[in-house]
Design an enzyme around this catalytic site. Sequence first.
Site, PDB file in Angstrom:
ATOM      1  N   ASP A   1      -0.061   5.450  -8.237  1.00 35.21           N
ATOM      2  CA  ASP A   1      -0.686   4.488  -8.976  1.00 35.21           C
ATOM      3  C   ASP A   1       0.239   4.045 -10.168  1.00 35.21           C
ATOM      4  OD1 ASP A   1      -2.558   4.857  -7.131  1.00 35.21           O
ATOM      5  OD2 ASP A   1      -3.440   6.082  -8.201  1.00 35.21           O
TER       6      ASP A   1
ATOM      7  N   ASP B   1      -4.330   6.836 -19.490  1.00 37.98           N
ATOM      8  CA  ASP B   1      -4.573   7.801 -18.636  1.00 37.98           C
ATOM      9  C   ASP B   1      -3.684   8.902 -19.276  1.00 37.98           C
ATOM     10  OD1 ASP B   1      -5.173   5.517 -17.309  1.00 37.98           O
ATOM     11  OD2 ASP B   1      -4.111   6.382 -15.317  1.00 37.98           O
TER      12      ASP B   1
ATOM     13  N   GLU C   1      -5.282  15.276 -11.890  1.00 37.42           N
ATOM     14  CA  GLU C   1      -4.785  13.889 -11.177  1.00 37.42           C
ATOM     15  C   GLU C   1      -3.230  13.454 -11.607  1.00 37.42           C
ATOM     16  OE1 GLU C   1      -7.455  10.432 -10.195  1.00 37.42           O
ATOM     17  OE2 GLU C   1      -5.833   9.226  -9.857  1.00 37.42           O
ATOM     18  N   GLU C   2      -3.267  13.825 -12.965  1.00 38.78           N
ATOM     19  CA  GLU C   2      -2.023  13.061 -13.579  1.00 38.78           C
ATOM     20  C   GLU C   2      -0.922  14.061 -13.520  1.00 38.78           C
ATOM     21  OE1 GLU C   2      -2.028   9.933 -14.597  1.00 38.78           O
ATOM     22  OE2 GLU C   2      -3.905   9.603 -14.306  1.00 38.78           O
TER      23      GLU C   2
ATOM     24  N   ASP D   1     -10.001  14.821 -13.557  1.00 37.90           N
ATOM     25  CA  ASP D   1      -9.504  13.556 -13.489  1.00 37.90           C
ATOM     26  C   ASP D   1      -9.610  12.835 -15.098  1.00 37.90           C
ATOM     27  OD1 ASP D   1      -8.491  10.930 -13.110  1.00 37.90           O
ATOM     28  OD2 ASP D   1      -9.455  10.525 -11.355  1.00 37.90           O
TER      29      ASP D   1
ATOM     30  N   LEU E   1      -9.120  10.406 -16.650  1.00 42.55           N
ATOM     31  CA  LEU E   1      -9.673   8.870 -16.739  1.00 42.55           C
ATOM     32  C   LEU E   1      -9.477   8.158 -15.255  1.00 42.55           C
ATOM     33  CD1 LEU E   1     -10.866   7.611 -19.348  1.00 42.55           C
ATOM     34  CD2 LEU E   1      -8.324   6.562 -19.710  1.00 42.55           C
ATOM     35  N   ASP E   2     -10.618   8.189 -14.949  1.00 39.76           N
ATOM     36  CA  ASP E   2     -10.506   7.365 -13.513  1.00 39.76           C
ATOM     37  C   ASP E   2     -11.081   6.222 -13.658  1.00 39.76           C
ATOM     38  OD1 ASP E   2     -10.749   7.827 -10.449  1.00 39.76           O
ATOM     39  OD2 ASP E   2     -12.821   7.125 -10.911  1.00 39.76           O
TER      40      ASP E   2
ATOM     41  N   GLU F   1     -12.046  14.517  -7.761  1.00 35.72           N
ATOM     42  CA  GLU F   1     -12.993  13.294  -7.865  1.00 35.72           C
ATOM     43  C   GLU F   1     -14.068  13.814  -7.250  1.00 35.72           C
ATOM     44  OE1 GLU F   1      -9.698   9.702  -8.590  1.00 35.72           O
ATOM     45  OE2 GLU F   1      -9.973  10.388  -6.696  1.00 35.72           O
TER      46      GLU F   1
HETATM   47  P1  AHM Z   1     -10.550  -0.086  -4.912  1.00 33.03           P
HETATM   48  O1  AHM Z   1      -9.931  -0.571  -5.825  1.00 33.03           O
HETATM   49  O2  AHM Z   1      -9.473   0.641  -3.704  1.00 33.03           O
HETATM   50  O3  AHM Z   1     -11.803  -0.440  -4.304  1.00 33.03           O
HETATM   51  O4  AHM Z   1     -10.720   1.701  -5.344  1.00 33.03           O
HETATM   52  C1  AHM Z   1     -11.734   1.810  -6.508  1.00 33.03           C
HETATM   53  C2  AHM Z   1     -11.818   3.371  -6.375  1.00 33.03           C
HETATM   54  C3  AHM Z   1     -12.920   3.754  -7.484  1.00 33.03           C
HETATM   55  O5  AHM Z   1     -14.103   4.142  -6.977  1.00 33.03           O
HETATM   56  C4  AHM Z   1     -12.288   4.847  -8.474  1.00 33.03           C
HETATM   57  O6  AHM Z   1     -12.672   4.905  -9.648  1.00 33.03           O
HETATM   58  C5  AHM Z   1     -10.623   4.517  -8.307  1.00 33.03           C
HETATM   59  O7  AHM Z   1     -10.650   3.919  -6.884  1.00 33.03           O
HETATM   60  C6  AHM Z   1      -9.846   5.761  -8.109  1.00 33.03           C
HETATM   61  O8  AHM Z   1      -8.486   5.306  -8.311  1.00 33.03           O
HETATM   62  P2  AHM Z   1      -7.858   5.970  -9.688  1.00 33.03           P
HETATM   63  O9  AHM Z   1      -7.834   7.316  -9.652  1.00 33.03           O
HETATM   64  O10 AHM Z   1      -6.428   5.616  -9.501  1.00 33.03           O
HETATM   65  O11 AHM Z   1      -8.323   5.190 -10.810  1.00 33.03           O
HETATM   66 MG    MG Z   2      -9.076   8.933 -10.197  1.00 33.44          MG
END
Ligand code: AHM
Ligand code: MG
Length: 330
Positions: free
Chosen positions: A69, A75, A98-99, A117, A119-120, A276
Amino acid sequence: ESSRIAVSIGTTLDRFIKNNQDQFAYASGELSQLLRDIALASKVVNREVNKAGLIDIMGAVGSQNTAGDDQQKLDVLANIRFTRALTKGGEAGALVSEEMDSFIDLSNDGKYVIAIDPLDGSSNIDVNVSIGTIFSVYRRKSPVGTPIQEEDVLQTGDEQVAAGYVLYGSSTMLVYTTGHGVNGFTYEPTLGEYFLSHPDMRMPMDGKIYSVNEGSANSFSEPMKAYLQYCKDQRYTARYIGSLVADFHRNMLKGGIYIYPATAKDPKGKLRLIYECNALAFVAEQAGGAATNGRERILSLTPETLHQRTAFYVGSQKMVEKAGEMEEAS
Ligand code: AHM
Ligand code: MG
């Protein structure tokens, strides 16, 4: 029920942790210190999150995290804040984030392993929508003073000794469990303190909210499509923020189910088991809810790799059961 934590309203997080310290399985004070460290780092991150729209700390810095990502500056900042807070005290022997590609061995006598994680929900940063921090705490298995082993960082969710999340929402909240129920604290920014606002949180047994990214529905399994149809036949309400902590928190308070199933793009699901899903699964179960990968309890899964993904069904017990039954019947 008697093992539930003692609570009284008007309590700061610090006092609450202190009052309940002897409930911890290993009451050495170190787990308490870790929770305080996490709370302190979350206050710093909260400040940065609130400033994010005002100053130019937004946007990609050009690096990508392990999952591929785009990594936002915030983040990176959050990762730095939490890493610093957790490495300084000496209670943590290892960190998984995660990072970061691989875990950090802090080569100290720390007895705990933290998975985080920082900052999710990063796609929500730029648009001023709620984001969160997710954390899990484990006891390390290898002897202190020796190098961290895979067995330390690849523990099953059932082995968590504490877990929780911080929601940077209309208010900032810290919600956590040490295996004696779930308690929620709301941040008072002018005092710089978390106050107990949601003692002994219980997730409604059943609910009427379903939270799924239905845009991917064409690539869902047949049972998953059937479950979505079931939700519509029941006239449930669809709510999807796209920010796991915020979606989870709402469903915990109101009753609902959050699902991130297998998709064509992510055949094993998108979300990461270790930092997560496990924490939220622990919180959900402690609040009377449930969490599965559609068939098995999340907390019973043995991780094979640090950044392993899993399908994630979490929320009110009856709803998670129903979705699972439809999966089993297929
Ligand atoms: P989506 O955009 O495919 O629906 O994914 C959303 C999900 C969230 O529930 C979650 O917070 C996030 O993806 C996790 O991704 P990241 O860790 O990259 O923020
Ligand atoms: Mg995340």
